[in-house]
Write a protein that holds these residues in place. Structure first.
Motif, mmCIF file in Angstrom:
data_model
loop_
_atom_site.group_PDB
_atom_site.id
_atom_site.type_symbol
_atom_site.label_atom_id
_atom_site.label_comp_id
_atom_site.label_asym_id
_atom_site.label_seq_id
_atom_site.Cartn_x
_atom_site.Cartn_y
_atom_site.Cartn_z
ATOM 1 N N GLU A 43 -26.061 -27.292 12.525
ATOM 2 C CA GLU A 43 -27.385 -26.520 12.660
ATOM 3 C C GLU A 43 -28.275 -27.602 13.204
ATOM 4 O O GLU A 43 -28.340 -28.618 12.384
ATOM 5 C CB GLU A 43 -27.749 -25.645 11.607
ATOM 6 C CG GLU A 43 -26.863 -24.441 11.100
ATOM 7 C CD GLU A 43 -26.984 -23.518 12.198
ATOM 8 O OE1 GLU A 43 -27.675 -23.656 13.391
ATOM 9 O OE2 GLU A 43 -26.077 -22.517 12.052
ATOM 10 N N SER B 29 -26.220 -22.280 15.827
ATOM 11 C CA SER B 29 -26.853 -20.886 16.074
ATOM 12 C C SER B 29 -27.184 -20.516 17.448
ATOM 13 O O SER B 29 -27.465 -19.397 17.972
ATOM 14 C CB SER B 29 -28.032 -20.568 15.127
ATOM 15 O OG SER B 29 -27.671 -20.778 13.719
ATOM 16 N N PRO C 292 -23.874 -20.233 22.808
ATOM 17 C CA PRO C 292 -23.234 -19.046 23.051
ATOM 18 C C PRO C 292 -22.213 -18.842 22.107
ATOM 19 O O PRO C 292 -21.516 -19.552 21.784
ATOM 20 C CB PRO C 292 -22.766 -19.303 24.591
ATOM 21 C CG PRO C 292 -23.671 -20.055 24.954
ATOM 22 C CD PRO C 292 -23.927 -21.097 23.945
ATOM 23 N N PRO C 293 -21.934 -17.483 21.568
ATOM 24 C CA PRO C 293 -20.713 -17.626 20.529
ATOM 25 C C PRO C 293 -19.544 -17.553 21.226
ATOM 26 O O PRO C 293 -19.521 -17.486 22.814
ATOM 27 C CB PRO C 293 -21.243 -15.969 20.118
ATOM 28 C CG PRO C 293 -21.997 -15.408 21.207
ATOM 29 C CD PRO C 293 -22.794 -16.423 21.907
ATOM 30 N N PRO C 294 -18.370 -17.996 20.727
ATOM 31 C CA PRO C 294 -17.068 -18.044 21.046
ATOM 32 C C PRO C 294 -16.885 -16.985 21.866
ATOM 33 O O PRO C 294 -16.990 -15.674 21.178
ATOM 34 C CB PRO C 294 -16.455 -18.489 19.985
ATOM 35 C CG PRO C 294 -17.145 -18.455 18.523
ATOM 36 C CD PRO C 294 -18.523 -18.245 19.265
ATOM 37 N N ASP C 295 -16.144 -16.750 22.830
ATOM 38 C CA ASP C 295 -15.534 -15.595 23.538
ATOM 39 C C ASP C 295 -14.189 -15.176 22.827
ATOM 40 O O ASP C 295 -13.781 -16.165 22.091
ATOM 41 C CB ASP C 295 -15.430 -15.774 24.947
ATOM 42 C CG ASP C 295 -14.569 -16.867 25.480
ATOM 43 O OD1 ASP C 295 -13.610 -17.173 24.567
ATOM 44 O OD2 ASP C 295 -14.665 -17.122 26.617
ATOM 45 N N LEU D 122 -11.985 -17.554 20.279
ATOM 46 C CA LEU D 122 -11.819 -17.076 18.938
ATOM 47 C C LEU D 122 -10.257 -17.019 18.583
ATOM 48 O O LEU D 122 -9.720 -17.393 17.435
ATOM 49 C CB LEU D 122 -12.365 -15.760 18.902
ATOM 50 C CG LEU D 122 -13.747 -15.673 18.468
ATOM 51 C CD1 LEU D 122 -14.536 -14.206 18.695
ATOM 52 C CD2 LEU D 122 -14.366 -16.465 17.327
ATOM 53 N N ALA E 173 -17.169 -21.128 9.687
ATOM 54 C CA ALA E 173 -18.202 -20.218 10.300
ATOM 55 C C ALA E 173 -18.973 -21.221 11.519
ATOM 56 O O ALA E 173 -19.270 -20.917 12.498
ATOM 57 C CB ALA E 173 -19.373 -19.891 9.660
ATOM 58 N N ARG F 238 -15.647 -24.548 16.363
ATOM 59 C CA ARG F 238 -15.775 -24.458 17.636
ATOM 60 C C ARG F 238 -14.744 -25.213 18.433
ATOM 61 O O ARG F 238 -14.300 -26.170 17.750
ATOM 62 C CB ARG F 238 -17.239 -24.873 18.300
ATOM 63 C CG ARG F 238 -18.326 -23.920 17.904
ATOM 64 C CD ARG F 238 -18.056 -22.332 18.191
ATOM 65 N NE ARG F 238 -18.006 -22.278 19.745
ATOM 66 C CZ ARG F 238 -18.861 -21.850 20.454
ATOM 67 N NH1 ARG F 238 -19.924 -21.353 19.773
ATOM 68 N NH2 ARG F 238 -18.591 -21.333 21.778
#
Ligand code: FES
Length: 107
Positions: A55, A59, A62-65, A69, A81, A84
């Motif tokens: 951090e 946050s 862009p979140p993982p697609d 995932l 969490a 990546r």
């Protein structure tokens, strides 16, 4: 160029320069960072570019697609969490100072 900080599993920190538009994995490989294998060269088929994003950057990314995932299921080191795949993180000027933790193993 932006500055990226890689923290090895033993706590050793290495700072490298990365070019916006390239992936985080490409910046790591170009700098010879131990701990990023990237066997598939960024094709999202190996999970050996796994790392943990600290951090506040985790946050803001862009979140993982769905494909990322799915491949995160195959990391050698425990996933959390902040996990990546670095080949899926595109460097931008906003990521200057990005700090990531390398897992103890990619195999
Ligand atoms: S380099 Fe293979 S999944 Fe990222």
């Amino acid at each position: 160029m932006i500055t990226i900080h890689f923290i090895a599993a033993d706590g050793r920190a290495t700072s490298v320069q990365g070019k916006p538009g390239k992936s985080l994995m490409e910046a790591a490989v170009a700098a010879g960072i131990d701990g990023i294998a990237a066997d598939c060269g960024g094709l999202l088929t190996c999970a050996t570019c796994h790392l943990h994003v600290q951090e506040p950057f985790a946050s803001s990314l862009p979140p993982p697609d769905g494909e990322e995932l799915g491949m995160l299921e195959f990391t050698a080191a425990p996933r959390n969490a902040a996990s990546r795949l670095s080949c899926q993180i595109k460097l931008t000027p906003a990521l200057d100072g990005l700090t990531v933790q390398l897992p103890a193993t990619q195999y």
